[in-house]
Structure formats: C-alpha cells, structure tokens
Design a protein around this motif. Structure first.
Motif: not given
Lengths: 199, 387
Positions: A90-94, A98-106
């Motif tokens: 998540v940190i890496a993508i944040e 570029e990404f303004r949606g939400r996350y889901h951590v498996l």
C-alpha cells in the motif's frame, strides 16, 4: 557464547528478517553501549507497536484506529479497489500518488508449499466488500511472481460472475532503463503486454 | 569459437594450473585418476554452470579449499572474452567477464558453448526418461537462454501444485493460521476439500501455460533433431538399423493453445488419481524421448556398442544444431574412444575433425585415432605438460 542475557538478546535479534548472527551481535553490543534512555525508547516503541497498531477492519491495512486513514478519507474513490499482498505494498503504491481508490490487503499470497491457501487470506472480507455492487473495478496488484500470479488468477475467477472490471498491473520494462539490460523474462513479458501507440 | 587459455585454482585435484590452448585438436593423455577429465569438466562448467559428473558444486572445490576459480579466455571471431567464475559451494557463484563483475552469474552463460561427449552419456540411451528430458532442456537453454526461466517457472508451479495435492491427500492436518484469522473463523467452515479443488484449478491453468510453452519447444526441438540424429548414427554405424526419435507425451499438437487445451483435458481426467496419490501426473515432467533402433526400443534391446553410437549421435546432432545457430561450439570428447571399435573411432574422428576446436581425453595414446593427431598434453599426478 556470551553470558546468558547478552546471548538471549543476540538470539532474539537474530530472529528478525535480514539480521544474521553477525549483525545481531553488532546490534546487541550497540545497545549495550547506548544511552539507557535511548534503549528505553526503542523498547517502548516495540511494545507500543504491538499494543496500539491494529488492522483496518475494512481493508486489512495497518491502522492506528479501527479504520485506516485511507478507508476514512471521503475523497478516495469507493468504486475502485486495489488488491495487494501486504501493507507495505500500500505504501509503495501510495508513493506514486497515481491511485485514488481504496485498497484491500490480503495478508500474503496463495502458496501451498508454505501452507497458505485462499482461506488463510482476507478473501472472504473482499467478497463482502464487493457484495453491494458499489465497486466497479478491481485492480489486482499482487506480486509479479508465480504465487502472486496464482492469487490474481484465483481472485479473477472468483469475481468473474459479479461482472465487474478486473485488471492486472502491467509487468514489463523499468522506466529509465536500457532495453539491453532487461532480463529475458521481463523483456518477454513486455512483448506480450505491448500496446498500440495511438498518435 | 575456441578456448585460448584455461587457468584453474583449487578446482578438483588442481591447486593451480595454467594451460595455453590452440584451435584444432588437443589431446590430454595420462593414466586413470590423474586429472584429465577435471580439465574438460571445468570448461563444461564455464559453458553450462553445471558439471557433467556431479549434481552439486561441493566436489568441484579442492578438498580443504574455500572456493575454486576457473578462468578461461574465449576467442570468437577474433574477439576475446575473459570469463572468470568463482565457485562458492552453498553460496552464489560469482562471475566476471573481461574483469568486470556481472550482477548474476548466469549473465556469463552462453559466452562459451561446448558440446561434451562423456561416458556418462550412455545414460541418455540406457537411463531413465529424466536423463533424456534433461538432454532436451539443456539443449533448449543453450540455444535460447530464455528457457532457463521457463523451466524454472514450470518446476516452481509443479512444486506448489504437488504441495497442494498432498494437503488434499492428508486432509489438511493442523494448518498454520494467523491469530488474526482465528478470530473470524466461526461461520466459515466450507473450507477443506472444496478449497483444494478450487485452488487446484488456478494451479492447473498456470501449469498448463508454462507446460505448453516447454512442451511446444521440446516438440520443435525433436523435429529438428530427428534428421540430424539419423544422419549421424548412419555415419557412425552404417550397417546397423535406422534410428528413430519419438517424443511421447499426453499432449501432442502443433500450436501452444492446442497443447494447453490437451494438457488441461488430461489433467481433468487424472484428477481423481492425482488427489489419491498426491502428485502431478500430467505434464512435460512425465514425458520421454523414445529412442528406437529399427522396430525395437533402444533401451533394453540395443547392444552396448549400439547404445554408445546412439548416445554419440544425439550429441553430434546437438553439435550440428548449435553450429547452425552460429558460433562453432568447442567439442569435448571425454574418454569416448576407448568404448568404440576401430571403424567407429575413425568415423567419429572424421565427423569431429573439422570443428574449430576439439579437446580429447584418453588414457592410452593409441586410443586416439590417427585423424585426430594434434597437440598432446601428458597429464600425470596433477601436472600437465605439453609434449
């Protein structure tokens, strides 16, 4: 072997990822020589992280409260969910912003060798999130290795009947690199995933 | 291409040895156990990063030494490349090309190409299917280094899938679960056998994808090898029956998609016995390259001399393929003449003599046919001297 307590410390430090016996010894002696207040702060931080940090009940990311910062943010697009293996992804993508949606951590990837199956991952929670039909796109951002690919395939098959848009991160050439330095597998993938240049 | 210089440090029996080599034929002659094969084994290692005699690197390092170093100067079309390999058993090997380190040792692969004939090749004909699969896959990698990745991916998927099948067999005893998961375990009891089935479908699709790629490459390779092997065998043993090569597999087809579909269907059919036995029963890891002489399978029916000639024909065909790709590979004949009669020796000698560089080991000078008289080194007790 050192005297009891010192050896205990070295053994415990040696259990940390990336710390071998030599490094463990170095850290132990650094702590021995360090200012007691400094060591207390470290010990406190260690305990605090276990006591206070929790996992977001929505996305599974590390959070200081019940929900994480991203899930609480109303500006984030609730229609897009990006699925990652670990909180550090998540940190890496944040960082890309570029990404303004939400996350889901498996919490990992499917790997039978390590005894990890789909029910050991937060897949059921993901299905619950998708159930109300508010989400229109699922981005699968698991690692580009065999286990990550298998997890992505598993999820894609699972959500197929729901009829939402499922995408997978592209894999290919690193930006700013030279073509000649790319290894054959990466270059091969880049060929497979080439796109039409629209001018 | 040819090897202009070979230098070994703590490799096998050699504390240190320096050899200047010329194009053409070079023979290493000496009694058994003096270190002839060690010299050519080192060159084989530079080419493939594996020994043709042992599966691990530990025996390659001289007893008591921490590491071995192989330095070789390769000359190809008047360009020179110095390849230095440091063998660290139990750790990653290190490589330098022209004195600059490469990030991964495997980046130094492919600079030297060799085709090695050795007594161990007899296993290609008489041994298990695994020997023949390795022959095909090694040749694929030598021609297209990309297949090292395909092969590794396939092996990895296979391991994962087998692990999953085994958990199905053992009915999932005491699985590891994180504390976080244990909390909401209630009401989620439909795991179990159904879980294995649904994940299996995922691994099936990955096994089929990598498997079809490997399979289609092997099938193409066998088509290319077939005429070359037949020709080489007919030259070596003109009076013998004709040889045939047939790839045997659950899936045979022309396109990758076709192969993938067939593999998937075969997996579905084998599902029940796979779940019973806990291993993957379908895929290129179960295939074989069937060799036959006339109407009969070579394994079991061919005589010792015929088996030898067949094994040599396979290697000669590999040599022809690599040569056609460009860059004459270095030919290494490790102790092969002793096993052949005079006529076959002569024919083999005629076939290999035109190569840019041929390296031969032999225990008795008389074993080396007259056609291959060239530079000779005597090897005794670890000292190598030019005669």
């Amino acid at each position: 072997m050192y005297e009891g307590v010192v050896q205990n410390l070295i053994d415990e430090l040696g259990l940390l990822p990336g710390v071998g016996p030599k490094s463990a010894q170095r850290i132990a002696f650094h702590l021995l020589a360090a200012d007691p207040a400094e060591v207390k702060r470290l010990a406190h931080a260690l305990l605090e992280v276990k006591e206070k940090v929790r996992f977001c009940r929505v996305c599974g990311n590390v959070a200081a409260e019940q929900d994480c910062r991203i899930c609480r943010d109303p500006r984030r697009d609730p229609q897009v969910i990006c699925v990652v293996e670990e909180s550090k992804d998540v940190i890496a993508i944040e960082k890309t912003r570029e990404f303004r949606g939400r996350y889901h951590v498996l919490g990992g990837a499917i790997s039978p060798i390590d005894g990890v199956g789909p029910d050991d991952l937060r897949i059921r929670e993901l299905m619950t999130r998708l159930a109300d039909g508010a989400v229109t796109e699922l981005i699968l951002a698991t690692d580009p290795n065999l286990e990550g690919e298998a997890t992505a395939t598993y999820l894609a098959r699972l959500v197929k009947p729901m009829g939402l848009r499922v995408t997978r991160l592209a894999s290919g050439l690193p930006v700013g690199g030279d073509l000649e330095y790319a290894d054959e597998v990466t270059l091969g993938r880049a060929f497979e995933g080439r796109r039409l240049l629209d001018v | 291409m040819h090897v202009a210089h070979l230098s070994l440090t703590d490799f096998r029996s050699y504390p240190g040895v320096e050899l200047a080599l010329d194009p053409g034929v070079t023979a290493f002659v000496g009694p058994n156990g003096q270190g002839k094969t060690n010299l050519v084994e080192a060159l084989g290692y530079v080419a493939t990063h594996a020994s043709h005699r042992v599966a691990t690197d530990a025996p390659l390092v001289r007893h008591g030494a921490p590491r071995a170093v192989i330095r070789s100067m390769i000359v190809k079309d008047d360009r020179r490349a110095l390849i230095e390999l440091e063998l660290n058993p139990g750790k990653a090997n290190r490589a330098r090309v022209n004195r600059s380190p490469v990030s991964r040792a495997r980046d130094a692969l492919g600079l030297l190409r060799t085709v090695l004939f050795a007594p161990e090749d007899l296993a290609l004909v008489k041994g298990d299917p695994a020997e023949r699969r390795r022959f095909m896959d090694d040749l694929l990698v030598a021609r297209h280094p990309r297949f090292a990745g395909v092969r590794a991916d396939y092996d990895r998927v296979l391991k994962q899938r087998n692990a999953l099948l085994r958990t199905g067999v053992l009915a999932r005893p005491g699985k590891r679960r994180s504390a976080r998961r244990a909390e909401d375990e209630a009401g989620f009891a439909e795991a179990g056998a159904g879980d294995v089935q649904s994940t299996l479908a995922v691994w099936d699709s990955h096994l089929v994808r990598h498997g079809a790629e490997l399979l289609s490459a092997r099938l193409d390779l066998v088509d290319e090898l077939r005429p070359l092997v037949a020709k080489a065998y007919a030259t070596l043993a003109p009076s013998s029956d004709a040889v045939q090569l047939e790839y045997s597999s659950t899936a045979l087809g022309t396109t990758r998609e076709d192969l993938a579909d067939q593999l998937l269907a075969a997996l579905a059919e084998a599902r029940k016995s796979e779940l019973e036995r806990g291993i993957t029963l379908v895929g290129p890891h179960r295939d074989d390259l069937q060799l036959s002489l006339g109407e009969l399978p070579a394994r079991g029916y061919a005589s010792h001399g015929e088996s030898w000639s067949f094994a040599l024909a396979l290697r000669l065909a590999a040599y022809d393929l690599l040569r056609a790709d460009g860059g004459d590979p270095v030919l290494i004949l490790d102790d092969v003449f002793a096993e052949l009669d005079t006529q076959r020796r002569r024919r083999l000698a005629e076939m290999v003599a035109p190569a840019e560089q041929v390296l031969i080991t032999a225990a008795v000078p008389a074993d080396v046919p007259g056609e291959l008289i060239g530079v000779r080194f005597d090897v005794t007790e670890g000292s190598v001297t030019r005669v």
